[in-house]
Write a protein that holds these residues in place. Structure first.
Motif, mmCIF file in Angstrom:
data_model
loop_
_atom_site.group_PDB
_atom_site.id
_atom_site.type_symbol
_atom_site.label_atom_id
_atom_site.label_comp_id
_atom_site.label_asym_id
_atom_site.label_seq_id
_atom_site.Cartn_x
_atom_site.Cartn_y
_atom_site.Cartn_z
ATOM 1 N N ARG A 253 -7.435 104.932 112.851
ATOM 2 C CA ARG A 253 -6.142 105.580 113.069
ATOM 3 C C ARG A 253 -6.382 107.038 113.420
ATOM 4 N NH1 ARG A 253 -3.485 102.749 107.737
ATOM 5 N NH2 ARG A 253 -3.158 100.685 108.673
ATOM 6 N N HIS A 254 -5.679 107.499 114.465
ATOM 7 C CA HIS A 254 -5.809 108.885 114.930
ATOM 8 C C HIS A 254 -7.270 109.178 115.280
ATOM 9 C CE1 HIS A 254 -1.705 109.233 113.509
ATOM 10 N NE2 HIS A 254 -2.113 108.683 112.385
ATOM 11 N N LEU A 255 -7.765 108.342 116.181
ATOM 12 C CA LEU A 255 -9.177 108.378 116.550
ATOM 13 C C LEU A 255 -9.586 109.714 117.160
ATOM 14 C CD1 LEU A 255 -11.755 106.707 116.630
ATOM 15 C CD2 LEU A 255 -11.008 105.760 118.825
ATOM 16 N N ALA A 256 -8.650 110.410 117.774
ATOM 17 C CA ALA A 256 -8.973 111.708 118.373
ATOM 18 C C ALA A 256 -9.431 112.715 117.330
ATOM 19 C CB ALA A 256 -7.767 112.256 119.132
ATOM 20 N N ARG A 257 -9.085 112.488 116.066
ATOM 21 C CA ARG A 257 -9.460 113.397 114.979
ATOM 22 C C ARG A 257 -10.649 112.882 114.174
ATOM 23 N NH1 ARG A 257 -7.875 117.998 116.034
ATOM 24 N NH2 ARG A 257 -7.843 118.613 113.828
ATOM 25 N N ILE A 258 -11.333 111.882 114.704
ATOM 26 C CA ILE A 258 -12.484 111.308 114.017
ATOM 27 C C ILE A 258 -13.739 111.604 114.821
ATOM 28 C CG2 ILE A 258 -13.575 109.207 113.158
ATOM 29 C CD1 ILE A 258 -10.807 108.009 112.794
ATOM 30 N N GLN A 259 -14.753 112.130 114.158
ATOM 31 C CA GLN A 259 -16.040 112.440 114.791
ATOM 32 C C GLN A 259 -17.130 111.638 114.076
ATOM 33 O OE1 GLN A 259 -16.930 116.655 115.297
ATOM 34 N NE2 GLN A 259 -19.080 116.265 114.779
ATOM 35 N N GLY B 162 -18.915 98.146 118.107
ATOM 36 C CA GLY B 162 -18.883 99.599 118.226
ATOM 37 C C GLY B 162 -18.612 100.071 119.645
ATOM 38 N N LEU B 163 -19.004 99.256 120.614
ATOM 39 C CA LEU B 163 -18.802 99.652 122.013
ATOM 40 C C LEU B 163 -17.335 99.700 122.408
ATOM 41 C CD1 LEU B 163 -21.698 97.658 123.725
ATOM 42 C CD2 LEU B 163 -21.634 100.092 123.159
ATOM 43 N N ARG B 164 -16.475 99.112 121.579
ATOM 44 C CA ARG B 164 -15.050 99.122 121.916
ATOM 45 C C ARG B 164 -14.482 100.534 121.950
ATOM 46 N NH1 ARG B 164 -12.416 96.909 116.223
ATOM 47 N NH2 ARG B 164 -11.556 98.902 115.536
ATOM 48 N N LEU B 165 -15.145 101.476 121.282
ATOM 49 C CA LEU B 165 -14.635 102.847 121.281
ATOM 50 C C LEU B 165 -14.688 103.477 122.662
ATOM 51 C CD1 LEU B 165 -15.831 104.494 117.960
ATOM 52 C CD2 LEU B 165 -13.865 103.048 118.428
ATOM 53 N N ILE B 166 -15.494 102.894 123.552
ATOM 54 C CA ILE B 166 -15.515 103.392 124.929
ATOM 55 C C ILE B 166 -14.126 103.317 125.545
ATOM 56 C CG2 ILE B 166 -16.408 102.918 127.243
ATOM 57 C CD1 ILE B 166 -19.016 102.063 125.951
ATOM 58 N N LEU B 167 -13.349 102.322 125.143
ATOM 59 C CA LEU B 167 -11.990 102.173 125.666
ATOM 60 C C LEU B 167 -11.093 103.337 125.264
ATOM 61 C CD1 LEU B 167 -11.473 98.361 124.946
ATOM 62 C CD2 LEU B 167 -12.150 99.434 127.103
ATOM 63 N N PHE B 168 -11.478 104.071 124.207
ATOM 64 C CA PHE B 168 -10.701 105.208 123.732
ATOM 65 C C PHE B 168 -11.363 106.533 124.124
ATOM 66 C CE2 PHE B 168 -9.812 101.655 120.952
ATOM 67 C CZ PHE B 168 -8.434 101.660 120.876
ATOM 68 N N LEU B 169 -12.178 106.470 125.183
ATOM 69 C CA LEU B 169 -12.861 107.651 125.722
ATOM 70 C C LEU B 169 -13.801 108.289 124.713
ATOM 71 C CD1 LEU B 169 -9.932 109.307 127.731
ATOM 72 C CD2 LEU B 169 -11.619 107.643 128.517
ATOM 73 N N LYS B 170 -14.295 107.459 123.790
ATOM 74 C CA LYS B 170 -15.328 107.888 122.860
ATOM 75 C C LYS B 170 -16.666 107.315 123.327
ATOM 76 C CE LYS B 170 -13.061 109.948 119.326
ATOM 77 N NZ LYS B 170 -13.441 111.196 118.641
#
Length: 230
Positions: free
Chosen positions: A65-71, A43-51
């Motif tokens: 896919r399209h992580l910017a639209r996922i909350q 789960g920590l890998r999302l830090i790489l996508f500024l999450k």
């Protein structure tokens, strides 16, 4: 010590009355703890996508896919080989304490020429393995609702009124689907476009839901019909 610590964590954030079965051995506990740690590390890998994941547990092969639209809320568990796609006009929202079963697909849109609407999962929603949730017409599932395996939701229907044209060229009709809070939908339940299922409902395994189901109902069959109230 390990058993007490794990029970404390699970009771605090997931199930207030949780206790391990007395038959659980020490090796089983260590295996469980190791899997939790591995899934948390993924789960920590999302830090790489500024999450900033908040206690997110990911199984193997999860695709975003399209992580910017996922909350994603906190204490969310996503099983092995799940696909999550936020492509749409709205967002894919996963509430606190949700679980998405392995090999499931939670996809707002599948095409770029006609974006879908949204998928909103309330807190503590649990989706069974091998499920398919679409959001083309909009999908909302209320808090504390749980489903069995192979659950599917289809907020659009293919048009077929023009016999001179292939069905695939006639487009679709889209209508939102709403499933209320504190519902139980059994294995292989299918919910079609435009349906609203009320709060506190039980839908029997294998049912095809084509019409609205009122609050506090038990419904079964193909098509599903209400057989009694709760």
């Amino acid at each position: 010590m390990l058993k007490a610590s794990l029970e404390y964590v699970i009771r605090s954030y997931k199930k207030p009355d949780f206790r391990f079965d007395p038959g659980i051995s020490s090796s089983m506990l260590f295996s469980f703890a190791a899997k939790m740690l591995t899934d948390f590390s993924r789960g920590l890998r999302l830090i790489l996508f500024l999450k900033l994941p908040r206690f997110l547990f990911l199984g193997r092969g999860v695709v975003f896919r399209h992580l910017a639209r996922i909350q994603i809320g906190k204490w969310v568990v996503v099983g092995d080989f799940v696909t999550l796609s936020g492509l749409g006009r709205g967002k894919l929202v996963i509430g606190d304490g949700c679980r998405i079963g392995s090999f499931s697909r939670v996809v707002v849109s599948t095409t770029f020429n006609n974006l879908g609407e949204y998928i909103h999962l309330g807190d503590h929603v649990a989706i069974g393995d091998y499920s398919s949730l679409g959001g083309s017409g909009g999908l909302e599932i209320g808090a504390n609702t749980i489903t069995g395996q192979y659950f599917s939701v289809h907020p659009e229907n293919h048009r077929f009124d023009d016999p001179s044209r292939p069905i695939r060229q006639q487009g679709t009709e889209r209508y939102p689907v709403r499933i209320g809070e504190n519902c139980w939908l059994g294995a292989k339940v299918t919910v079609l476009a435009g349906v609203s299922i009320g709060d506190n409902c039980v839908i029997g395994a294998g049912s095809l839901v084509t019409k609205d189901i009122p609050d506090n109902s038990i419904a079964v069959g193909n098509p599903a019909r209400v057989i009694k109230g709760l």
